[in-house]
Design a protein around this motif. Structure first.
Motif, PDB file in Angstrom:
ATOM      1  N   ASN A 137       6.033   5.239   9.736  1.00 18.47           N
ATOM      2  CA  ASN A 137       4.975   5.567   8.767  1.00 18.47           C
ATOM      3  C   ASN A 137       3.583   5.407   9.366  1.00 18.47           C
ATOM      4  O   ASN A 137       3.413   4.787  10.424  1.00 18.47           O
ATOM      5  CB  ASN A 137       5.122   4.744   7.475  1.00 18.47           C
ATOM      6  N   ILE A 138       2.611   6.000   8.666  1.00 18.56           N
ATOM      7  CA  ILE A 138       1.224   6.025   9.134  1.00 18.56           C
ATOM      8  C   ILE A 138       0.323   5.548   8.002  1.00 18.56           C
ATOM      9  O   ILE A 138       0.445   6.024   6.863  1.00 18.56           O
ATOM     10  CB  ILE A 138       0.788   7.471   9.521  1.00 18.56           C
ATOM     11  N   GLU A 139      -0.553   4.614   8.315  1.00 14.93           N
ATOM     12  CA  GLU A 139      -1.576   4.230   7.327  1.00 14.93           C
ATOM     13  C   GLU A 139      -2.864   3.846   8.070  1.00 14.93           C
ATOM     14  O   GLU A 139      -3.047   4.285   9.209  1.00 14.93           O
ATOM     15  CB  GLU A 139      -1.063   3.157   6.344  1.00 14.93           C
ATOM     16  N   MET A 140      -3.744   3.071   7.450  1.00 14.36           N
ATOM     17  CA  MET A 140      -5.071   2.897   8.051  1.00 14.36           C
ATOM     18  C   MET A 140      -5.516   1.441   8.198  1.00 14.36           C
ATOM     19  O   MET A 140      -6.709   1.194   8.372  1.00 14.36           O
ATOM     20  CB  MET A 140      -6.102   3.687   7.226  1.00 14.36           C
ATOM     21  N   GLU A 141      -4.585   0.504   8.105  1.00 10.97           N
ATOM     22  CA  GLU A 141      -4.989  -0.907   8.170  1.00 10.97           C
ATOM     23  C   GLU A 141      -4.083  -1.814   8.997  1.00 10.97           C
ATOM     24  O   GLU A 141      -4.490  -2.924   9.365  1.00 10.97           O
ATOM     25  CB  GLU A 141      -5.051  -1.516   6.746  1.00 10.97           C
ATOM     26  N   GLY A 164       0.797  -1.217   0.000  1.00  8.26           N
ATOM     27  CA  GLY A 164       0.000   0.000   0.000  1.00  8.26           C
ATOM     28  C   GLY A 164       0.825   1.261   0.000  1.00  8.26           C
ATOM     29  O   GLY A 164       2.037   1.254  -0.228  1.00  8.26           O
ATOM     30  N   THR A 165       0.114   2.352   0.285  1.00  4.37           N
ATOM     31  CA  THR A 165       0.749   3.656   0.397  1.00  4.37           C
ATOM     32  C   THR A 165       0.583   4.143   1.835  1.00  4.37           C
ATOM     33  O   THR A 165      -0.291   3.670   2.560  1.00  4.37           O
ATOM     34  CB  THR A 165       0.109   4.666  -0.577  1.00  4.37           C
ATOM     35  N   CYS A 166       1.420   5.078   2.225  1.00  7.32           N
ATOM     36  CA  CYS A 166       1.390   5.561   3.603  1.00  7.32           C
ATOM     37  C   CYS A 166       1.969   6.964   3.663  1.00  7.32           C
ATOM     38  O   CYS A 166       2.529   7.453   2.681  1.00  7.32           O
ATOM     39  CB  CYS A 166       2.204   4.612   4.497  1.00  7.32           C
ATOM     40  N   GLY A 167       1.847   7.575   4.815  1.00  6.80           N
ATOM     41  CA  GLY A 167       2.529   8.839   5.071  1.00  6.80           C
ATOM     42  C   GLY A 167       3.803   8.508   5.840  1.00  6.80           C
ATOM     43  O   GLY A 167       3.786   7.672   6.747  1.00  6.80           O
ATOM     44  N   GLY A 168       4.916   9.152   5.483  1.00  5.38           N
ATOM     45  CA  GLY A 168       6.174   8.886   6.193  1.00  5.38           C
ATOM     46  C   GLY A 168       6.309   9.764   7.427  1.00  5.38           C
ATOM     47  O   GLY A 168       5.760  10.866   7.486  1.00  5.38           O
ATOM     48  N   MET A 192       4.240   8.364   0.634  1.00  4.78           N
ATOM     49  CA  MET A 192       3.904   9.355  -0.391  1.00  4.78           C
ATOM     50  C   MET A 192       4.412  10.757  -0.035  1.00  4.78           C
ATOM     51  O   MET A 192       4.411  11.644  -0.882  1.00  4.78           O
ATOM     52  CB  MET A 192       2.388   9.423  -0.611  1.00  4.78           C
ATOM     53  N   LEU A 193       4.742  10.954   1.236  1.00  5.48           N
ATOM     54  CA  LEU A 193       5.236  12.266   1.680  1.00  5.48           C
ATOM     55  C   LEU A 193       5.869  12.099   3.048  1.00  5.48           C
ATOM     56  O   LEU A 193       5.730  11.032   3.661  1.00  5.48           O
ATOM     57  CB  LEU A 193       4.085  13.292   1.748  1.00  5.48           C
ATOM     58  N   ASP A 194       6.579  13.134   3.499  1.00  7.42           N
ATOM     59  CA  ASP A 194       7.067  13.148   4.884  1.00  7.42           C
ATOM     60  C   ASP A 194       6.145  14.069   5.666  1.00  7.42           C
ATOM     61  O   ASP A 194       6.064  15.268   5.381  1.00  7.42           O
ATOM     62  CB  ASP A 194       8.511  13.657   4.935  1.00  7.42           C
TER      63      ASP A 194
HETATM   64  N1  URA Z   1      -2.173   6.790   3.368  1.00  5.65           N
HETATM   65  C1  URA Z   1      -2.408   7.273   4.606  1.00  5.65           C
HETATM   66  O1  URA Z   1      -3.152   6.688   5.399  1.00  5.65           O
HETATM   67  N2  URA Z   1      -1.803   8.441   4.955  1.00  5.65           N
HETATM   68  C2  URA Z   1      -1.001   9.130   4.126  1.00  5.65           C
HETATM   69  O2  URA Z   1      -0.502  10.177   4.503  1.00  5.65           O
HETATM   70  C3  URA Z   1      -0.771   8.606   2.839  1.00  5.65           C
HETATM   71  C4  URA Z   1      -1.376   7.427   2.471  1.00  5.65           C
END
Ligand code: URA
Length: 305
Positions: free
Chosen positions: A244-248, A138-142, A270-272
């Motif tokens: 990192n931060i994501e939702m799952e 997946g994708t996440c925030g760094g 996808m970003l810091d």
């Molecule tokens: N997914 C997230 O949950 N947060 C982000 O910042 C980028 C992708």
């Protein structure tokens, strides 16, 4: 006590077969996996999915489709047979299969993922899959990392940096450890090529139930905190080893752990978040970055066929 919870919920599966800890399933004459729109009465799960060894999940259907399309030629070459891509879409989730690889999108966030995992685990059980390994790409925030970096999660934590997933059943909170297979984490890291044009790191991942305020963003429809509050929170996360931060991740780790299924999480940042909240990377670059976790999981699959 997490170890007690572990003993209560986790037992290793025998003969590599997925063993579900729900005695009620035995008394069902048939089982309809409502959100997948697949039923044991109408579909021969063993024939359709019995050969699956690798399951890949991720937020969007298009990413899952691209993943299957990209791995098909290499799989066909390695297995010395032309493999056909099979696909099935319900109104909620889309599945793609090629040979021993199944990819399914899980939507955004824990509730959508949790429903999918319940039905996927039952599908694995009815199909008599042996030693399946499941991944979330997946994708996440760094958190203090360069955008484009790939993170292999070694532990999921919640918004309060607790290493567990809280599930509420009959109004009671159950704490399930958000543990991932350490050996698999090391194996994934070992698949990094020295000439990969990006960094791949191992770290803790924080799971949230919101993209905006829940991740400390300042640019949602609501904001009740200051930029200083946000920076303090990110610094606290960083100090605890969160990258990192994501939702799952906590639900993914906890539910796979509870089912005794080997699982890994690999996401691209996808970003810091120390540098901003909006994702302004061009579409083209984003698409390139999204391939990075897919590449690592493809390498794992091709090596473990
Ligand atoms: N997914 C997230 O949950 N947060 C982000 O910042 C980028 C992708």
């Amino acid at each position: 006590d997490l170890s007690q919870i572990f003993d209560q919920y986790f037992n290793s599966n025998e003969n590599g077969l997925v063993r579900l800890r729900n005695p009620n399933l035995k008394s069902l004459d048939h089982d309809f996996l409502y959100h997948l729109e697949l039923g044991t009465n109408d579909h021969d799960f063993v024939k359709m999915f019995g050969d699956v060894k690798f399951i890949c999940t991720g937020g969007t259907a298009i990413r899952m489709k691209n993943f299957i399309n990209s791995i098909e030629p290499e799989l066909s070459k390695k297995l010395k047979t032309k493999l056909e891509i099979w696909q099935h879409s319900s109104s909620r989730y889309s599945m793609y299969k090629v040979g021993p690889v199944l990819a399914v999108n899980h939507g955004i966030g824990v509730p959508s993922l949790q429903i999918l995992l319940n039905e996927l685990f039952k599908l694995m059980y009815y199909a008599k899959m042996k030693n399946p390994v499941i991944f979330r790409i997946g994708t996440c925030g760094g958190v203090g990392i360069t955008p484009g970096t790939v993170v292999i999660t070694n532990e999921g934590v919640d918004e309060e940096i607790n290493p567990y997933f809280v599930q509420v059943v009959l109004g009671k909170k159950i704490h399930l450890p958000a543990t991932l297979d350490r050996q698999l984490v090391r194996e994934l890291k070992a698949l990094v090529n020295s000439d990969d044009p990006y960094d791949t790191i191992i770290g803790k991942t924080m799971c949230t139930s919101d993209f905006y305020e829940g991740q400390g963003r300042l640019d949602g429809a609501f904001c009740k905190h200051t930029i200083a509050d946000k920076m303090d929170y990110l610094a606290k996360l960083q100090e605890a080893g969160v990258v990192n931060i994501e939702m799952e991740c906590t639900a993914f780790a906890a539910l796979t752990y509870q089912a005794g299924i080997k699982a890994g999480i690999c996401c691209v940042a996808m970003l810091d978040r120390f540098k901003g909240d909006q994702i302004r990377t061009s579409n083209e670059v984003r698409k390139q970055w999204e391939l990075r976790p897919q590449d690592i999981i493809s390498r794992y699959i091709l090596r473990h066929l």
